[in-house]
Design a protein around this motif. Structure first.
Motif, PDB file in Angstrom:
ATOM      1  N   LYS A  73      98.283  24.438  55.528  1.00 24.70           N
ATOM      2  CA  LYS A  73      98.183  24.497  54.068  1.00 24.70           C
ATOM      3  C   LYS A  73      97.726  25.888  53.659  1.00 24.70           C
ATOM      4  O   LYS A  73      96.886  26.483  54.320  1.00 24.70           O
ATOM      5  N   GLU A  75      96.572  28.253  50.201  1.00 26.41           N
ATOM      6  CA  GLU A  75      96.208  28.276  48.784  1.00 26.41           C
ATOM      7  C   GLU A  75      95.813  29.698  48.421  1.00 26.41           C
ATOM      8  O   GLU A  75      95.133  30.379  49.178  1.00 26.41           O
ATOM      9  N   PHE A  77      93.819  32.036  45.741  1.00 29.77           N
ATOM     10  CA  PHE A  77      92.727  31.954  44.777  1.00 29.77           C
ATOM     11  C   PHE A  77      92.549  33.287  44.073  1.00 29.77           C
ATOM     12  O   PHE A  77      92.862  34.342  44.626  1.00 29.77           O
ATOM     13  N   SER A  87      92.258  28.475  41.399  1.00 32.75           N
ATOM     14  CA  SER A  87      93.455  28.325  42.223  1.00 32.75           C
ATOM     15  C   SER A  87      94.636  28.998  41.534  1.00 32.75           C
ATOM     16  O   SER A  87      94.825  28.869  40.321  1.00 32.75           O
ATOM     17  N   THR A  90      99.478  26.562  45.459  1.00 33.21           N
ATOM     18  CA  THR A  90      99.390  26.026  46.805  1.00 33.21           C
ATOM     19  C   THR A  90     100.777  25.956  47.440  1.00 33.21           C
ATOM     20  O   THR A  90     101.793  25.944  46.737  1.00 33.21           O
ATOM     21  N   GLU A  92     102.602  24.774  51.656  1.00 35.48           N
ATOM     22  CA  GLU A  92     102.345  24.439  53.047  1.00 35.48           C
ATOM     23  C   GLU A  92     103.608  24.702  53.847  1.00 35.48           C
ATOM     24  O   GLU A  92     104.695  24.821  53.295  1.00 35.48           O
ATOM     25  N   LEU A 147     104.923  28.998  45.473  1.00 34.92           N
ATOM     26  CA  LEU A 147     103.662  28.333  45.160  1.00 34.92           C
ATOM     27  C   LEU A 147     103.893  27.189  44.183  1.00 34.92           C
ATOM     28  O   LEU A 147     104.669  27.315  43.229  1.00 34.92           O
ATOM     29  N   ASN A 149     102.185  24.057  41.591  1.00 34.73           N
ATOM     30  CA  ASN A 149     101.123  23.815  40.602  1.00 34.73           C
ATOM     31  C   ASN A 149     100.835  25.040  39.740  1.00 34.73           C
ATOM     32  O   ASN A 149      99.767  25.138  39.142  1.00 34.73           O
TER      33      ASN A 149
END
Length: 169
Positions: A73, A75, A77, A87, A90, A92, A147, A149
């Protein structure tokens, strides 16, 4: 709880980010860094790139692999000085493709041989075709991850399988 047996290591070169979101609306900038987690390992991260929506890290993070079916995973930031880091998206990726290629006998393969191509489909995070190849005597994979979200952003990675002495795949 018994510790899991390491079957190899994954060298993850976090190359760069592209078109990352602006996380600080007051300054119209972001201070991004990338965090990788695999299973219970969560503290592997890049440096912070100040005021940059298109950062270049070119940093290598090493992950011990215990189970090739577990995804890694990622992420991104935004570092904040006085509040919790925000964030910035995200993603993976699977270790299975590079792990399967690492099990092959490739000592007679030509440099640059493409072993497998993975295509972007609905459930993965790929922003383009990903190729597992034999380069300079090593199994490598190039990835562009879109990415989730967030409205925009992608991360470019280069993976390399690192054999652990004494472990047969």
């Amino acid at each position: 709880m018994a510790s899991e047996h390491v079957i190899g290591k994954l060298s993850v070169r976090v190359v760069r980010g592209h078109n990352l979101i602006i996380a600080d609306p007051l300054t119209h900038t972001s201070d991004p860094y990338v965090v990788l987690s695999y299973g219970s390992q969560k503290v592997i991260k890049t440096s912070v790139q100040k005021k940059n929506a298109n950062p270049v890290w070119n940093e290598v993070l090493l992950l011990p692999v215990t189970n090739p079916t577990k995804p890694v995973k990622l992420e991104v930031f935004d570092e904040d000085r006085f509040t919790a880091d925000d964030s910035m998206g995200t993603a993976e990726f699977n270790v299975t493709d590079i792990y399967d290629a690492a099990k092959l006998d490739l000592k007679h393969a030509s440099d640059g041989t493409r072993i497998k191509t993975i295509y972007p489909v609905g459930t993965n995070y790929l922003g383009g075709e990903s190729h597992v190849s034999w380069k300079n005597g090593k199994v490598v994979q190039d990835l562009i991850l879109k990415l989730k979200n967030v409205d925009s952003g992608s991360i470019v990675l280069q993976l390399e399988w690192v054999h652990v002495p004494g472990v047969t795949l």
